[in-house]
Structure formats: C-alpha cells, structure tokens
Enzyme design. Structure first.
Site, PDB file in Angstrom:
ATOM      1  N   HIS A 158       0.873  -1.174   0.000  1.00  0.00           N
ATOM      2  CA  HIS A 158       0.000   0.000   0.000  1.00  0.00           C
ATOM      3  C   HIS A 158       0.908   1.222   0.000  1.00  0.00           C
ATOM      4  CE1 HIS A 158      -2.968   2.941   1.167  1.00  0.00           C
ATOM      5  NE2 HIS A 158      -3.925   2.046   1.075  1.00  0.00           N
TER       6      HIS A 158
ATOM      7  N   ARG B 128      -6.350  10.133   0.286  1.00  0.00           N
ATOM      8  CA  ARG B 128      -6.078  10.657  -1.056  1.00  0.00           C
ATOM      9  C   ARG B 128      -7.364  10.851  -1.859  1.00  0.00           C
ATOM     10  NH1 ARG B 128      -2.766   6.583  -3.538  1.00  0.00           N
ATOM     11  NH2 ARG B 128      -3.188   5.413  -1.646  1.00  0.00           N
TER      12      ARG B 128
END
Ligand code: FAD
Ligand code: SF4
Ligand code: SF4
Ligand code: FES
Lengths: 556, 242
Positions: A326, A346
């Site tokens: 990740h 994000r």
C-alpha cells in the site's frame, strides 16, 4: 511532533500548497496520470516484486516449477507441525456440516449464509472472532450503485487494476453481487455514510472511473465486522465459535475428499479433530510474513496459514508471485511504523509531495504504480525525508489540503481514526502532513477457486484474501472488503448445499505423509515448520537467554 | 533552490540513534525496555509471546485492553497496549478476557425504540451517571452520554456517539452498574442502520436491474474479449471528476 530538522521541508510543503490547491479546485487533474508504458517502466524498475530475489521456483506440490514470492515458497517448503502417525483418527472431537476456518469477515459471512441454508456450522479461529484484517479496513467497499455507474463499468475498472490477469468468472461474481452485499449489510444494521437524501455517500477510489466507494467514516471494516460478529453470536445453537484454535492441517478421507481439519488449542496445546462435510478456508492474508522485510498493515494472525493447509492437501495456487504494497504506510512516528493511512485520505484530495513540497505523481494511480513511484522518489531521485531512529525514508502526504477543499472539520468527521492515531503522538494532521512509505498490505494471489468458491478438491472451499484470481496481480481499494463479502456468502451457500449430499469415508492424513515424502525427494532439508500461526517478535538477545525453551517454528 | 539545499544538508547530519532504556513493571516484575516503545512492544521486548491481548496492533480491534498505574499517582489508568507509549516505572497488566453479557436477539423482530432496550438490556437503565466509563475509554468517546442518550430513547445519538467504539471492554470493566456499554451500543447502531437511517432510491433500482439481468450481456462480452480489445476499452473509459 516532527523533529526540528524536518521543519524546513514542512515549510516547503506549506509554500507549494496554495498552487496545488488551486489546481485541485479547478477540477482539472492535479498531475498527469501515467500511460501504460510509463506504468510498466516504474513497476519493473521499482516495485519490490521485480527485485532479483523476490521470487523463487517452488520445488514441490501442485504448482511445482512455478515462480512464486520467495517467503511464500519457503513457507510451503516446510514440515508439518504434526506427525500423522501420532493421531488416532477414529477419535473425532467435533462433527459438523460446515467447518469455517477463520473468524474474519469472510468466515463470518460464510457461517451466516451456511446457517441460513440449513447447515450446522463451526467457526475455528486463531485469535478472537473478529481479530482480523476485516476489522481494520478503513476506506470502504466498492459497489456500483449510482445511476452513472454499472456493474459492467465496475468490471472494467477491476480488470484494468489487475492488469487484465483477473479470472473473468470471479470478477463477474464480484461486480454483480456488489449492490446485493451493500443491501445485505444495511439490513444487518451496518451504518454507511450517507447524503442527506439517504443515498449512499460515494467516493472515487484509486484506479476507478466512478464514485463507488461506500464508507462508514474511516472505520468501515470495524463497522461491518462488529455487526457480522454480533450476528454470528446471535445463533449459538447453529454456529459454534472455537477461538484461539487455529487449524494446522486439513483432514481427508480415503476417497480423496476433504473432511475437516485438525485444530491446535494455543492455550492447552492440545490437538482437536473436527470432521466436516464441507470445509471453508477463510484465513485471510500474509502481511506478518514481512516479505522483503517490509512493515505491514496486517493484523497479528495474518501468516498465510490457509495457503499451507490447502497446498499440502493438493489445492492449486494462483498469482502467488505478486504482493500488494500500500503506498501510504506510516514511517513516523516510529511506534506506528507500517500503520495504514487509508486511501480515503487521497480520495479526499490529499497529495503526495517530496521533501521539496513538489507533487510528483497522480495521487490515485493503481496501488502498485503509486507505491513504485514513491519508492523511486525516495531512492533513485533521493527526494525523501529520513526518520530519526529507524533511519527509514518517506515522503509527505499533504493532509491539511483536505480541509481547504472540503471545509474545516472534514478530517475529524470523515477520518476520525487517522486524526486520533496521529493525535496520540501530538501530530495534528489537519495542520501538518503525514510521513509515509509503502507498507506490505495485501495478498493478491492465493488458493484458486471458481465462482462458487470451490477449490479443485472435493468439499474444500476458499473465500476472501486467502483466495486468488479475482484481483489478478493487483487489487483496487474497496474491492477486498467486497471480495470477502461476496465470496464469503457464496462459499457459505455452496458449502451448505454440498453438505447435504456428501458421504465421508474413513479419515486419513496420508496427504501430510505424501507431502513430507515430496520434501525428502526434492532434497529439501530444513527445520522450517508451517503454518506459522503467529510471528515472533522476541528480540535475539532475549531468545539467546531462553536456554531451555523449545521453539516450533516461531512458537515457543 | 537555495532552500532545497539547506533541507538536504540538515538531513544528512541526522544519523539513526539508539533508543535509551527505561524500567517498568509487567505484572509486578521489573524489566528494561527501550524508551518510546508501546506497551505491546515492551511486552514483546521483555520476552512475552503474546497469544491473547493482541489483534490488529493498530488500534482497531480492542484486543489489547490494558490497565496500568504510574508511581506518582494512586489512580488506575486504562489504555490500548498497541497505542500507549511506556513511561518509566509504570505498572501494567493486560485484561485477556472479560466475561461480558451479550443478549441474543433477532433484529428483524425488534423495534427501534426505548422499549427494546428495556427488554434486551434492562441494566442500561441502572446507570448512575458516574462517568467512569468515559474516563476509561481509550477512544475518548463520550460513553456515559451515549448510555444516557439510550435511556432517553435517542437511538440516533447513541449510534453516532458510539460509532468509533472498538469494543475493548474497558468501560464495562469499570462500570459500577454492570452495564456492557459496547454491546448495548452495537445494538443501537444496528437498529439505527437497519430502521432509522434514511434509505435512498438508487440501490433499490440497481438491485432491480440486476435481477432483470440488465448488465449480463455487456459483462459477458467483456469476459470473452481478447486482451488487446479489453485493454483498449479500459484506457478509453471516461473518469468521473473527484
Ligand atoms: C489496515 C487494513 C486496511 C484495509 N482497508 C481496506 C479497505 O478500505 N477496503 C478494502 O476493500 N479492503 C481493505 N483492506 C483489505 C481487507 O480488509 C481484507 O482483505 C479482508 O478484510 C480480508 O478478509 P478475510 O475474511 O479474507 O480475512 P481476515 O479478515 O483477515 O480474517 C481471517 C481470519 O482467519 C484467522 N486465521 C488465520 N489463520 C488461521 C488458522 N490457521 N486457523 C483458524 N483461523 C485462522 C485470522 O485470525 C482471522 O481472524 C484492508 C486491510 C488492512 C489490513
Ligand atoms: S466505549 Fe467502551 S468498549 Fe468502546 S472503545 Fe470505549 S471503552 Fe472500549
Ligand atoms: S460507568 Fe456505568 S454507571 Fe457510570 S456512567 Fe458509565 S454506564 Fe453509567
Ligand atoms: S491490538 Fe487491536 S486495538 Fe490494540
């Protein structure tokens, strides 16, 4: 609090923020996404899977000769925890229709659906029920529910994210069941984030073309797992839960059918035999193997046990050559090294910037591409920030920009877990960015299944992170919470129906003996033992003083 | 650019440093552990192989409930072992299991009202408003307030206030009225999610379309496309704005 020497870099992040904000608000792309060729280049040069020693040929078992992740190959080329000859196979401790191995989300869903379809169920799990990766997912779950979206568009996104290697029948099941899963969860009482008109609040996930990420603040996994666990516990007459008792080997019968499993009571150190007409492996992922020494987001019990159980009995593996890192794991504060910073940060607009405050990649590339570009920034380009004690390197994830986009309070309202986590270490993420580096996150491949979750062995099913194929070689955010729900449910149904038909013969552990012979014949001489069950974090100097302690693999 | 250079220079000077050691007491026994460790890290450093009391290691599962005391204070404190940083001379122990009451129910037969709680968890109404639960909560939730909200029949507020509960059990362990707050709260949230939250239209219509196999043909076509054609389709798809 960030150390003094990082302050100047932090100022640069602040300095470039207004310009980056402007672009973000204009609706135009904040950074040009990569082309297929650019993606290919950054992956082959920087993704850990492409390192020379990342993969090795497995020498035994159904996938013999295939290149797979080295740490997994070692785990599979290991001895059993038991000597089959020690077992009296006529002494069965439990008899059941369906045995579910693993008490995470996939296992809980399977148990509930198996029960609904008339089966008596046992869930055997390593820690407590719910102590799992499922409890930890933060960002959300994908489902095409909005009018501008469809299961077909979802299908395309999944396929592109997986580099077109996904098994088509599994992807079809995934995207078609998705809205159903949301409905099922809501009826069980999961509280999803909503718009004022009652429609689901949805966001755009990395690699996706539509807003279809459903969330429950940033406790999505907990919100779902708490409900599933509560519901499992509501049916003690049909679903028996055996905690702190991991499965360590499958049982088979003389006709080559899977017939249950042997459990190991971690506390009393007894072995327990469970005979079952159908067996579902739902043991989750492998983060605690710390592949390539990466820190991990995974829970304590994520040691790929199900791969070992299935493989020794003869089930196939698919795509065990790829690992998901990740992009945003914490590298500072060092106490939370590896801690997952959800992609939702994000999706809400936070941008990755280097130590000069420069945005260097489109924030929502597929995960492998995004991670590789972070690694490039920190290595080849040398634009990362080094941490004080562990000497790790990271880049900034500019979180304060979120509140400039969505308004004050957006972080505390929608990312309470992130806010709380950093606040514990005196960092206010509404004012300061987070320091991040890729972290070992997800097992892309696993036991091969079809869309009924059947493995190639009779009576053996697999569901959730332990299975392989649905995500190809890279999973998109929100598709694995979906995965364990879709396939957990499907496995439960298929296993319950199967249990109505099955006749089991005499039990054997011949497959364990056969596997041991294969090890010998391949000339593999090792003291490794698997499944691992738990990682060991005892420091070497303490271990050296445990003079009469006896370690079986990682367990004392 | 000048600025950039100075950032680089400073950073090169910082070398990884070795952590200082501090002493603390695990279940009354003294150990030396690195400063800055979490309680969980300290237990492992000291040589404990955790079986109970450890789950997610990231503050999400509530497996690692811990009680501790520091020498300068008579008060018992509570926290998550994976999230609490050790201080010199602390005394600590984990709570491996708490035999809490969980009621059995069929959600389909419950009403989202105060009467449900009177029936299923009658002890809720014995709350003496001492606020001990709130003080014990490692998530800093207003635990007493959510219990009080339920006593008033405000399920929505209880669901909202208890949303971030990780079911660690520390509140219940301290409650003089023997209330199992986290189990009461999960019921409140389930009732809210199922009955009280507003439902949108889109999900219903999508489910209808799926039942009518509206997308089957398109997906079937994708399934049988060769790699190049499906790739083309993928890279040509339009992306919704953030
Ligand atoms: C921090 C984090 C955040 C995430 N965020 C997201 C997200 O936002 N969206 C998304 O889609 N996905 C996310 N994921 C991924 C997703 O949560 C997991 O892939 C998914 O929950 C896996 O579910 P599972 O049921 O297959 O496995 P798990 O939930 O891990 O359950 C496996 C269970 O099996 C038990 N077990 C293991 N070995 C044995 C054994 N030998 N015998 C018996 N039991 C055993 C384990 O203890 C565990 O309880 C996230 C993962 C992590 C770690
Ligand atoms: S409300 Fe209780 S169970 Fe929930 S997190 Fe707080 S102390 Fe733990
Ligand atoms: S500890 Fe128990 S009695 Fe005290 S306020 Fe909390 S719920 Fe009420
Ligand atoms: S181990 Fe899960 S909260 Fe600490």
């Amino acid at each position: 609090m960030y150390p003094e020497y990082m302050q100047e870099s932090l100022k640069l992040v602040e300095k470039t923020r207004p310009e980056r904000l402007k672009k973000s608000l204009s609706g135009e792309k904040v950074f040009t996404p990569m082309t297929d060729a650019e993606r290919g280049e950054v992956l082959t040069k920087f993704h850990p899977d492409y390192k020379a020693d990342a993969r090795q040929k497995i020498r035994i078992g159904p996938n013999r000769g295939e290149n797979i992740t080295s740490e997994v190959a070692d785990l599979l080329e290991s001895h059993s925890r038991i000597n089959p000859d020690d077992f009296d196979l006529s002494r069965v401790d439990y008899d059941t229709d369906v045995l579910v191995i693993g008490g995470g989300g996939g296992g809980a869903g399977a148990a509930l659906l198996a029960r609904e379809n008339g089966a008596k169920v046992i869930i055997a799990t390593k820690l407590r029920i719910g102590d799992s990766n499922s409890m930890m997912s933060q960002g959300g779950v994908q489902a095409s529910v909005n009018p501008n979206d469809s299961p077909a568009i979802h299908y395309l996104d999944v396929l592109g994210g997986g580099h077109f290697d996904n098994k088509p029948d599994l992807v079809r099941a995934l995207v078609t069941d998705a809205p159903l899963v949301i409905k099922w969860l809501e009826e069980l009482g999961v509280m999803f984030d909503k718009n004022p008109d009652g429609t689901m609040l949805t966001m755009l996930g990395g690699g996706c073309s539509r807003k279809r990420m459903h969330s429950a603040r940033d406790y999505t996994g907990a919100a779902i797992m708490r409900v599933l666990r509560d519901e499992v516990k509501n049916h003690p007459e049909d679903i028996q839960v055996i905690e702190f008792s991991p499965a360590i080997e499958l049982l088979m019968d003389e006709g080559g059918q899977v017939a249950g499993a042997i459990l190991y009571n971690l506390e009393t150190e007894e072995y327990i035999m469970v005979r079952a007409k159908s067996t579902i492996i739902a043991t989750g992922g492998f983060g605690r193997l710390h592949i390539k020494e990466f820190a991990t987001t995974n829970h304590y019990g994520a040691t790929a046990d199900g791969l070992v159980l299935g493989y020794r009995a003869g089930a196939n593996l698919l795509y065990m050559d790829s690992v998901q890192y990740h992009p945003t794991g914490a590298v500072y504060p060092e106490q939370i090294l590896g801690f997952l910073i959800t992609e939702k940060v994000r999706t809400m607009g936070a941008q990755p910037v280097n130590k000069f405050g420069e945005l260097f990649v489109f924030p929502l590339e597929p995960r492998d591409v995004e991670s590789s570009s972070f690694i490039r920034e920190c290595t080849e380009r040398g634009k990362g920030i080094t941490t004080p004690h562990t000497g790790r390197v990271g880049i900034w994830l500019d979180s304060p920009i979120i509140e400039l986009i969505h308004g004050k309070g957006a972080i505390q309202k929608q990312l309470p877990a992130m806010y709380r986590q950093y606040n514990r270490f005196d960092i206010d993420i509404t004012k300061e960015p987070m320091l991040v580096f890729p972290t070992l996150h997800y097992q892309n491949g696993g036991l091969e299944i079809n869309d009924k979750c059947e493995t190639k062995l009779p009576n053996l099913y697999a569901a959730g992170e332990i299975s392989g194929g649905v995500h190809g070689r890279n999973r998109l955010m929100g598709n694995s919470v979906l995965d364990y729900n879709v396939f957990g449910r499907r496995a439960g149904i298929a296993a319950a129906l199967n249990a109505k038909e099955v006749k089991l013969g005499k039990l054997t552990l011949n497959h364990v003996k056969r596997y041991e012979r294969e090890l010998q014949e391949a000339g593999i001489h090792t003291d490794r033992i698997s499944p691992m069950l738990l990682p060991n974090y005892t420091p070497p100097e303490v271990r050296a003083r445990q003079l009469t302690a006896h370690y079986e693999g990682t367990l004392r | 650019m000048e600025e950039n250079k100075s950032v680089m220079k400073k950073e090169e000077k910082t070398q990884p440093q070795k952590a200082k050691m501090i002493s603390l007491y695990i279940m009354g026994k003294k150990y030396e552990v690195p400063e800055g460790s979490t309680i969980m890290g300290a237990l492992e450093y000291a040589g404990y192989q955790l079986k109970r009391g450890c789950g997610c290691r990231e503050g999400f599962c509530g497996a690692c409930a811990t009680v501790y005391r520091t020498t300068d204070d008579y008060k018992i404190k509570t926290g998550l072992a994976c999230q609490t940083v050790v201080v010199p001379n602390m005394y600590l122990a984990q709570i491996p299991f708490f035999p809490a009451n969980k009621a059995l129910y069929d959600l389909n037969e419950l009403e989202p009202s105060i009467s449900t709680f009177q029936e299923v968890y009658p002890e809720t109404f014995r709350c003496v408003s001492c606020n001990t639960c709130t003080k014990a909560c490692p998530q800093d939730l207003e635990v007493m307030d959510y219990i009080q909200a339920l006593i008033r029949g405000d399920i929505a507020q209880a669901a909202d206030l208890s949303f971030d509960c990780i079911m660690c059990g520390l509140c219940a362990a301290r409650c003089p009225a023997e209330i199992v707050q986290y189990n009461v709260a999960v019921l409140a949230r389930r009732l809210y999610g199922k009955y009280l939250s507003k439902k949108g239209e889109y999900l219903k219509s999508r489910l209808k379309e799926i039942k009518e196999h509206k997308y089957d043909k398109e997906i079937e076509e994708f399934m049988h496309m060769d790699r190049e054609s499906i790739k083309k389709k993928y890279y040509a798809r339009d992306i919704e704005k953030m």
